[in-house]
Design an enzyme around this catalytic site. Structure first.
Site, PDB file in Angstrom:
ATOM      1  N   HIS A 189      45.392  37.754  35.567  1.00 54.30           N
ATOM      2  CA  HIS A 189      44.431  37.459  36.629  1.00 54.30           C
ATOM      3  C   HIS A 189      42.974  37.749  36.241  1.00 54.30           C
ATOM      4  CE1 HIS A 189      43.015  36.927  40.741  1.00 54.30           C
ATOM      5  NE2 HIS A 189      42.456  38.123  40.689  1.00 54.30           N
TER       6      HIS A 189
ATOM      7  N   SER B 296      38.366  35.313  42.390  1.00 49.93           N
ATOM      8  CA  SER B 296      39.487  35.844  43.152  1.00 49.93           C
ATOM      9  C   SER B 296      39.176  35.829  44.649  1.00 49.93           C
ATOM     10  CB  SER B 296      39.838  37.247  42.634  1.00 49.93           C
ATOM     11  OG  SER B 296      41.054  37.721  43.163  1.00 49.93           O
TER      12      SER B 296
ATOM     13  N   ASP C   9      49.187  34.746  36.353  1.00 53.97           N
ATOM     14  CA  ASP C   9      48.485  35.211  37.549  1.00 53.97           C
ATOM     15  C   ASP C   9      49.321  34.882  38.782  1.00 53.97           C
ATOM     16  OD1 ASP C   9      46.712  35.887  39.565  1.00 53.97           O
ATOM     17  OD2 ASP C   9      45.211  34.381  39.032  1.00 53.97           O
TER      18      ASP C   9
END
Length: 322
Positions: free
Chosen positions: A294, A170, A264
Site C-alpha cells: 500500500h 489513500s 494492497d
C-alpha cells in the site's frame, strides 16, 4: 490453446525489509487512535527519512484557513527558483493519507516539494482535522473549504485560478475524489486534473482484495476497519461522499491519474474506480505497480519503481496544468 495465466510478481524484498523496519517503535495496535496517532507520527517521520528522498528546495509559508468550527493549517510550497512576483503558477491541492485518523503535513513534505519543483506549481498541503475527534464529513468539508478559499484568494497567493488540480494518497485520495465530485456538482473551482494514489473508494469494504490481501502486507483489514469505523462514526458507507465508487454519475469529472499496487487491500476498489471513470468518459491514466504494498509507492529512496512512479505522475500533472 487455453488462457495464459500471468503469475503475480513476488513482493519486492526491499519492501519486506521496510515493513519490518516500519513495525519497530510503532504504537500498540490496541491503543486508542489519538495515542496511536502521536506515536505513529513520530515513528513515521523517522521511517520516512529512511525510505523517501528529501524533496528539492522550495519556498514555503503557512496560512490558517477558516472552516466551520475553527481553522485548518495549509502549507504552501513554491518552486525555489520562481519568485512570487515573477508569474502566477498553477495550484495543486494535496491531501495526505492516514486513514482519516493519522498523518500530518511533515510526513509528506518531500512529496510536496517534488511536485512543486517538478510541475512548476504551487502545492497547497491541507492539514485537515482528523477522526475520531472530527468524524465524517468534517475532514471532507475541511478539504472542500480549503480548496474554495485557495481559489478565492488566488490574487493574494499569486496562483492561477484557471489551472487548479487536486490529489492525495489513500484516505487523502478518497477526499480528493469526493472534492472533485463536489466541484462538479456545486460549481466553484474547475479542476484540471485529479491525482489519486492507492485510493480508498469503497468504504463498504466489500471488494475482494480487502480479504485477499488483508493480512501480511502492512495495511491490514483490521486497520482498515478501525479507520473506517472511526471516520464514518455510524454514517452510511455507501454515501457517495464517503465512497465515491458508489456515486451514481461520474461524468464530467476532471481527467484522472490513478495508481494501484499489487499487494494492497485497496487495490480492487482503486481499479474499479478507474474503470468507472473511464466508462463515464473521463480520461484516465491508470498504473498498477507490481511487487509493492500500500504505502511503498512513495518509497522513492528505496525503490526504483517508486521513483519512476513519482516522475511519471509529476509529468502527467505538469502536462495537465500547462
Amino acid at each position: 490453446m487455453g488462457a495464459v495465466t500471468v503469475a503475480p510478481m513476488p513482493l519486492d524484498p526491499r519492501v519486506r525489509l521496510a515493513l519490518a523496519l516500519q513495525r519497530l517503535g510503532g504504537a500498540d495496535d490496541d491503543a486508542p487512535l489519538p495515542a496511536r496517532r502521536l506515536a505513529g507520527t513520530l515513528q513515521a517521520r523517522r521511517f520516512g527519512r529512511l525510505v523517501m528522498r528529501p524533496g528539492p528546495p522550495a519556498t514555503t509559508c503557512e496560512r490558517m484557513v477558516p472552516v466551520a468550527g475553527g481553522a485548518v493549517r495549509v502549507r504552501l510550497y513554491r518552486p525555489a527558483d520562481v519568485a512570487v512576483a515573477d508569474e502566477r503558477l498553477p495550484l495543486h491541492v494535496f491531501l495526505h493519507g492516514g486513514g482519516w485518523c493519522v498523518g500530518d503535513l511533515d510526513q509528506r513534505d518531500p512529496r510536496c516539494r517534488s511536485i512543486a519543483a517538478g510541475v512548476g506549481c504551487v502545492v497547497a498541503s491541507v492539514d485537515y482535522r482528523l477522526a475520531p475527534e472530527s468524524a465524517f464529513p468534517t475532514p471532507l468539508d475541511d478539504c472542500d473549504t480549503a480548496l474554495r478559499w485557495l481559489v478565492d484568494h488566488a490574487d493574494e497567493l499569486w496562483v492561477d485560478p484557471a489551472r487548479v488540480s487536486i490529489g492525495g494518497e489513500s484516505a487523502g485520495a478518497n477526499l480528493a475524489a469526493v472534492v472533485a465530485l463536489r466541484c462538479r456538482d456545486r460549481g466553484g473551482a474547475r479542476l484540471r486534473f485529479q491525482w489519486l494514489d492507492v485510493p480508498a473508494t469503497d468504504l463498504t469494504l466489500s471488494q475482494p482484495s480487502v480479504d485477499r490481501l488483508g493480512t501480511g502486507y502492512g495495511l491490514t483489514k483490521v486497520d482498515i476497519e478501525r479507520y473506517v469505523d472511526a471516520y464514518l462514526a455510524g454514517a452510511d458507507p455507501k454515501d457517495p461522499s464517503a465512497s465515491p465508487l458508489h456515486a451514481s454519475d461520474l461524468t464530467g469529472l476532471p481527467p484522472a491519474f490513478v495508481t494501484t499496487v499489487e499487494y494492497d487491500p485497496l487495490r480492487d476498489e482503486g481499479i474499479a474506480y478507474a474503470e468507472r471513470l473511464r466508462e463515464a468518459g473521463v480520461p484516465v491514466e491508470h498504473h498498477d505497480i507490481p511487487g509493492l504494498v500500500h504505502a511503498s509507492f512513495a518509497f522513492t529512496r528505496l525503490l526504483p519503481s517508486a521513483r519512476r512512479h513519482e516522475e511519471r505522475a509529476v509529468a502527467a500533472l505538469r502536462h495537465a496544468l500547462a
